[in-house]
Design an enzyme around this catalytic site. Structure first.
Site, PDB file in Angstrom:
ATOM      1  N   CYS A 259       0.710  -1.023  -0.124  1.00 18.87           N
ATOM      2  CA  CYS A 259       0.105   0.045  -0.140  1.00 18.87           C
ATOM      3  C   CYS A 259       0.987   1.085  -0.225  1.00 18.87           C
ATOM      4  O   CYS A 259       0.695   2.057   0.791  1.00 18.87           O
ATOM      5  CB  CYS A 259      -1.010  -0.175   1.168  1.00 18.87           C
ATOM      6  SG  CYS A 259      -1.713  -1.569   1.351  1.00 18.87           S
ATOM      7  N   CYS A 377      -2.653   5.885  10.101  1.00 20.21           N
ATOM      8  CA  CYS A 377      -3.039   7.109  10.219  1.00 20.21           C
ATOM      9  C   CYS A 377      -4.261   7.365  10.775  1.00 20.21           C
ATOM     10  O   CYS A 377      -4.996   8.318  10.561  1.00 20.21           O
ATOM     11  CB  CYS A 377      -2.763   8.092   9.280  1.00 20.21           C
ATOM     12  SG  CYS A 377      -3.918   7.757   7.798  1.00 20.21           S
TER      13      CYS A 377
END
Length: 448
Positions: A259, A377
């Site tokens: 990713c 995040c």
């Protein structure tokens, strides 16, 4: 006698920026479109092509300020409107929010904020009848707005209720309030530099953070700043720059970046001397990653593929795997305030299974003794602490390698009780709030 020619009327300066801001605000709040897509993506507002850089920056700051302070703004306007917001004219609602945000939080003269909001309403057929209302309410806002803000005295109001409730439950009310307050400030510009960070901090009129990132308040186009064209640095929040450093010395090692796009962490791994294989499922995002790496003169192997399905190609097993998993991104609200209003609590449960599949894939591609760094995040424990706890419980071949404060600039407060990284928006305080704060990140380091 030749026919007379009339020049088209010149639009009032700043009105186009506010009109586009109203359109983009409507896109976020009512059409669930991201701010980035409407400003820089494939669905960018067509009016931006002719908007000068200064007005473009004003437009973005307008939208971001409204989204950051939406709860407080709604409270203030509700107190100033006897009959509530106009329901039959969306542009009137937008004009009120745009005008009030400038009056309350931006360096725009009150008379200009009022005048341009009235003009914005007058230019819309359905909203024109509310020009007098907008004028009166915004003039009252200039007189009474600060006192109305003081009534609530908390920025918890600027979080969606579901998110405020979660943060209070997981972090405690005091910390949740500090986090909410930190989200109310415009974020700084953080950079990861290739070499000589102190020298770049000086050249860019910024500060060198304990973690090694350079933080500056310079405004304007990033591409025009010194060092950009030469590929000397890239934009990356100081918290986002920490996970890739947790591998330690990786020179000559083969590291898989799952990713990977847009590529900030990929660049860190390559700059550290690793042989990097970067995977992302999006061709457009991977193209952006390749462009970034080309500017930085860094080489990696890139693969467009679904990380969950990829079998490793001819590489066999890897010395390390970095997994920056898709998540709700609630840790990025200080830089992407639209996230607060685009996400729902149900998104967490939908993403957790994907994160687990990616974790299992990452582990399966590790050599014995290889290291996995997992990060998100997100400020939601299900996407961080709970995900790693479940993985460790299910796989006895994995062990956690606790992070030490010395690895992250001596900032012990960024390490939780398990030895994992947990940064909060309220971390890294500074006497100047513009230099304070971090994105919310979680990272854990595991060895097979």
């Amino acid at each position: 006698m030749p026919p007379q020619r009339f020049a088209p009327p010149t639009e009032v300066p700043g009105l186009a920026a506010r009109r586009i801001a109203a359109d983009i605000l409507d896109g976020v709040l009512h059409k669930h479109r991201t701010l980035d897509d409407q400003v820089d993506g494939a669905g960018a507002h067509p009016g931006l092509k002719t908007l000068p850089d200064r007005d473009r920056a004003l437009m973005r700051r307008l939208v971001a300020t409204i989204l950051r302070r939406l709860g407080t703004l709604t409270h203030v306007l509700s107190r100033l409107l006897d009959r509530g917001m106009p329901n039959d004219a969306p542009r009137a609602r937008s004009a009120l929010m745009i005008g009030a945000a400038q009056i309350l939080w931006m360096d725009v003269p009150d008379h200009a904020a009022v005048d341009l909001s009235v003009r914005l309403v007058q230019s819309d057929r359905r909203a024109a009848k509310y020009a007098g209302l907008v004028n009166a309410v915004l003039r009252r806002c200039a007189r009474e707005g600060e006192a109305l803000i003081a009534e609530v005295a908390t920025q918890m109001l600027d979080l969606p209720p579901w998110l405020a409730k979660r943060w209070i439950a997981h972090y405690g009310e005091a910390t949740a309030r500090e986090m909410a307050a930190a989200l109310g400030h415009d974020p700084s510009l953080d950079l990861t530099v290739k070499t000589d960070a102190a020298q770049w901090a000086s050249r860019l009129h910024g500060e060198l953070l304990p973690t090694g990132s350079v933080r500056t308040l310079l405004q304007g186009s990033v591409t025009m700043l010194p060092g950009f064209a030469e590929g000397q640095w890239w934009v990356q929040d100081a918290a986002a720059a920490l996970p890739a450093r947790l591998f330690g010395d990786i020179a000559g090692k083969t590291i898989l970046d799952l990713c990977a796009a847009p590529g900030g962490k990929t660049a860190q791994l390559a700059q550290a001397g690793a042989n990097v294989v970067a995977i992302d499922r999006s061709p457009a995002r991977m193209a952006r990653l390749r462009d970034n790496l080309a500017r930085l003169s860094l080489r990696t192997e890139t693969v467009v593929a679904d990380a969950c399905e990829w079998q490793g190609g001819d590489h066999g097993l890897f010395d390390g795997v970095l997994l920056d998993a898709p998540c709700t991104a609630t840790g990025t609200i200080r830089r992407h305030p639209d996230v607060a209003w685009l996400r729902q609590e149900s998104d967490i449960a939908q993403l957790v299974p994907l994160q687990r599949r990616l974790l299992d894939k990452g582990v399966s591609l590790l050599k014995p003794g290889g290291m996995l760094v997992y990060c998100t995040c997100s400020l939601e424990p299900e996407e961080g602490e709970a995900a790693i706890a479940a993985l460790l419980e299910a796989d006895s071949m994995l062990r956690r390698v606790p992070i030490e404060a010395r690895e992250i600039g001596g900032l012990a407060e960024l390490v939780n009780g398990d030895g994992d990284l947990r940064t909060l928006p309220s971390h890294l305080p500074h006497q100047d709030p513009r230099f304070a704060g971090l994105d919310g990140f979680y990272a854990a380091r595991l060895v097979r």
